[in-house]
Design an enzyme around this catalytic site. Sequence first.
Site, PDB file in Angstrom:
ATOM      1  N   ARG A  15     -50.413-128.380 -11.721  1.00 50.31           N
ATOM      2  CA  ARG A  15     -50.856-126.990 -11.584  1.00 50.31           C
ATOM      3  C   ARG A  15     -51.933-126.921 -10.502  1.00 50.31           C
ATOM      4  NH1 ARG A  15     -55.173-123.826 -14.581  1.00 50.31           N
ATOM      5  NH2 ARG A  15     -54.808-121.703 -13.875  1.00 50.31           N
TER       6      ARG A  15
ATOM      7  N   HIS B 229     -57.062-118.045  -8.188  1.00 47.10           N
ATOM      8  CA  HIS B 229     -58.065-118.810  -8.940  1.00 47.10           C
ATOM      9  C   HIS B 229     -59.426-118.509  -8.288  1.00 47.10           C
ATOM     10  CE1 HIS B 229     -58.414-122.389 -11.877  1.00 47.10           C
ATOM     11  NE2 HIS B 229     -59.658-122.049 -11.569  1.00 47.10           N
TER      12      HIS B 229
ATOM     13  N   GLU C 120     -57.902-116.657 -15.572  1.00 42.28           N
ATOM     14  CA  GLU C 120     -59.097-116.224 -16.294  1.00 42.28           C
ATOM     15  C   GLU C 120     -59.715-114.941 -15.748  1.00 42.28           C
ATOM     16  OE1 GLU C 120     -61.831-119.519 -16.542  1.00 42.28           O
ATOM     17  OE2 GLU C 120     -60.466-120.697 -17.790  1.00 42.28           O
TER      18      GLU C 120
ATOM     19  N   ASN D  69     -56.330-121.446 -21.432  1.00 40.91           N
ATOM     20  CA  ASN D  69     -57.346-122.443 -21.097  1.00 40.91           C
ATOM     21  C   ASN D  69     -58.288-122.562 -22.281  1.00 40.91           C
ATOM     22  OD1 ASN D  69     -56.145-122.538 -18.604  1.00 40.91           O
ATOM     23  ND2 ASN D  69     -57.839-121.574 -17.494  1.00 40.91           N
TER      24      ASN D  69
ATOM     25  N   TYR E  86     -61.519-124.813 -24.039  1.00 36.81           N
ATOM     26  CA  TYR E  86     -62.556-125.843 -23.928  1.00 36.81           C
ATOM     27  C   TYR E  86     -63.349-126.031 -25.216  1.00 36.81           C
ATOM     28  CZ  TYR E  86     -61.454-126.091 -19.035  1.00 36.81           C
ATOM     29  OH  TYR E  86     -60.781-126.283 -17.870  1.00 36.81           O
TER      30      TYR E  86
ATOM     31  N   GLU F  36     -55.264-125.456 -19.152  1.00 35.60           N
ATOM     32  CA  GLU F  36     -56.483-126.239 -18.896  1.00 35.60           C
ATOM     33  C   GLU F  36     -57.070-126.701 -20.217  1.00 35.60           C
ATOM     34  OE1 GLU F  36     -59.567-124.382 -16.540  1.00 35.60           O
ATOM     35  OE2 GLU F  36     -58.107-123.582 -15.118  1.00 35.60           O
TER      36      GLU F  36
HETATM   37  C1  FCB Z   1     -62.350-122.907 -16.148  1.00 33.82           C
HETATM   38  C2  FCB Z   1     -61.877-122.746 -14.724  1.00 33.82           C
HETATM   39  C3  FCB Z   1     -61.751-124.039 -13.974  1.00 33.82           C
HETATM   40  C4  FCB Z   1     -62.849-125.012 -14.311  1.00 33.82           C
HETATM   41  C5  FCB Z   1     -63.005-125.157 -15.800  1.00 33.82           C
HETATM   42  C6  FCB Z   1     -64.055-126.135 -16.225  1.00 33.82           C
HETATM   43  O1  FCB Z   1     -63.003-121.742 -16.537  1.00 33.82           O
HETATM   44  O2  FCB Z   1     -60.634-122.097 -14.701  1.00 33.82           O
HETATM   45  O3  FCB Z   1     -61.692-123.733 -12.603  1.00 33.82           O
HETATM   46  O4  FCB Z   1     -64.014-124.659 -13.687  1.00 33.82           O
HETATM   47  O5  FCB Z   1     -63.277-123.916 -16.379  1.00 33.82           O
END
Ligand code: FCB
Length: 445
Positions: free
Chosen positions: A81, A125, A170, A296, A298, A351
């Site tokens: 990607r 992006h 995002e 995405n 985290y 992500e």
């Molecule tokens: C996301 C972004 C990516 C990167 C990660 C850690 O928000 O899409 O570009 O910075 O976080």
Amino acid sequence: MSDPTADLRFPADFVWGVSTSAFQIEGAAQADGKGESVWDRFCQQPGAIADASNGLVACEHYQRWAEDLDLIASLGVNAYRFSVSWPRVQPTGQGEWNRAGLAFYDRLVDGMLARGLQPHLTLNHWDLPQALQEQGGWANRATVDRFVDYALAIERRLGDRLASLVTHNEPWVMAELGHHQGIFAPGVKDRATAMQVSHHLLLSHGRALKALRAHGAKAKLGIVLNLAPMHPATPSPADRAKAQLEDGLLARWYLDPLCRGRYPADVWASLGDAVPQMAEGDLAEIQQPLDFLGVNYYSRTVQSADGSWSNQQSGRELTDMGWEIYPEGLTELLLRLQRDYPQLPSLWITENGGAFPDELKDGRVADEARTRYLQQHIAAVHEAMQEGVRVGAYMVWSLLDNFEWAFGYSKRFGIVHVDYATQQRTPKDSARWYQQFLQQQKKKA
Ligand code: FCB
């Protein structure tokens, strides 16, 4: 600790990848006719970037792309990607196309196919041409149609070879961090502008999808959202109401128009004068069928009405970003998406990964914490699939250490270490683990 993925088996057609984005790795910010992006400009603002760095050189991926594709292929993934820098292919965001820029992505996509990698392309992006920003950027409704032209041009040039095409990465980040908090480009601090930007991003997504389909696009079409479970810090009504509203702003504000053709009423009411202006028919345009939703993930987010929560209170391990490591949140999120939005097609983790204080010693980075992070999150995806969620892909953020936006080069997310002085790439232990894991999956298939 034992590897929680050891006994897992994913479907043979599951897409495994690594993710990057143009501004964060390419460098060559002024090469071969590339135009200026809002991030090039933002980096010049004193204090905007923690280490006062910029994207001028980054990982020199623009020059080293072939070596980087070899590296990706060596991991054993079947997908990559990446994103296209709009100002590299159309320097001012309208009119003239930059041949050299288009040729770069042509080579890159061919290079992926030659190595057996599916190309997954993101159009936006975050690196909008600065010339469009000067006309209001995403706050200006005219940018919507500039974006549709750009989407069609990329499809015409590369579409026959793409596995998927994402409109925006995002939108919440561009709107909220870029136009309300002002900590990301273009650095605007105005809530009404941020909400207008979110509407234009959604509208441009819908219009682009409609135009791409009318044009006969073969690639799967979608959008990528940053999502997280929102937990109240305590069961108090005030904390719960806060979590509900924040979930509305992060998730429902995007998912409701995409899937249901309307903005969430509670969030709309909470915005007062900051609600976006819309035209007749906008919501119908936004609600285009998706071939997949990119997610995405985290961490989770914890909300308290008085703003007193800090991640330190969680008692969990935190990443170098200060983000709580909370893998079960990914299972929870995937289940919630399928429950609340049954119209969603396959969910793709576009992500997932972590920044850790890595150390390169004797040619090796022993990043156990990152390996554990990946193992736990891949297991969390599997868990959601066991419970019936349709998940089609998992992509690690990120292939390389890179320019982490307002943090500059101070945070390392790569499974491959980059020595910025020499541009030498060194796969970390996490990359070795991912490679072994993928080999085992192939054997089990
Ligand atoms: C996301 C972004 C990516 C990167 C990660 C850690 O928000 O899409 O570009 O910075 O976080």
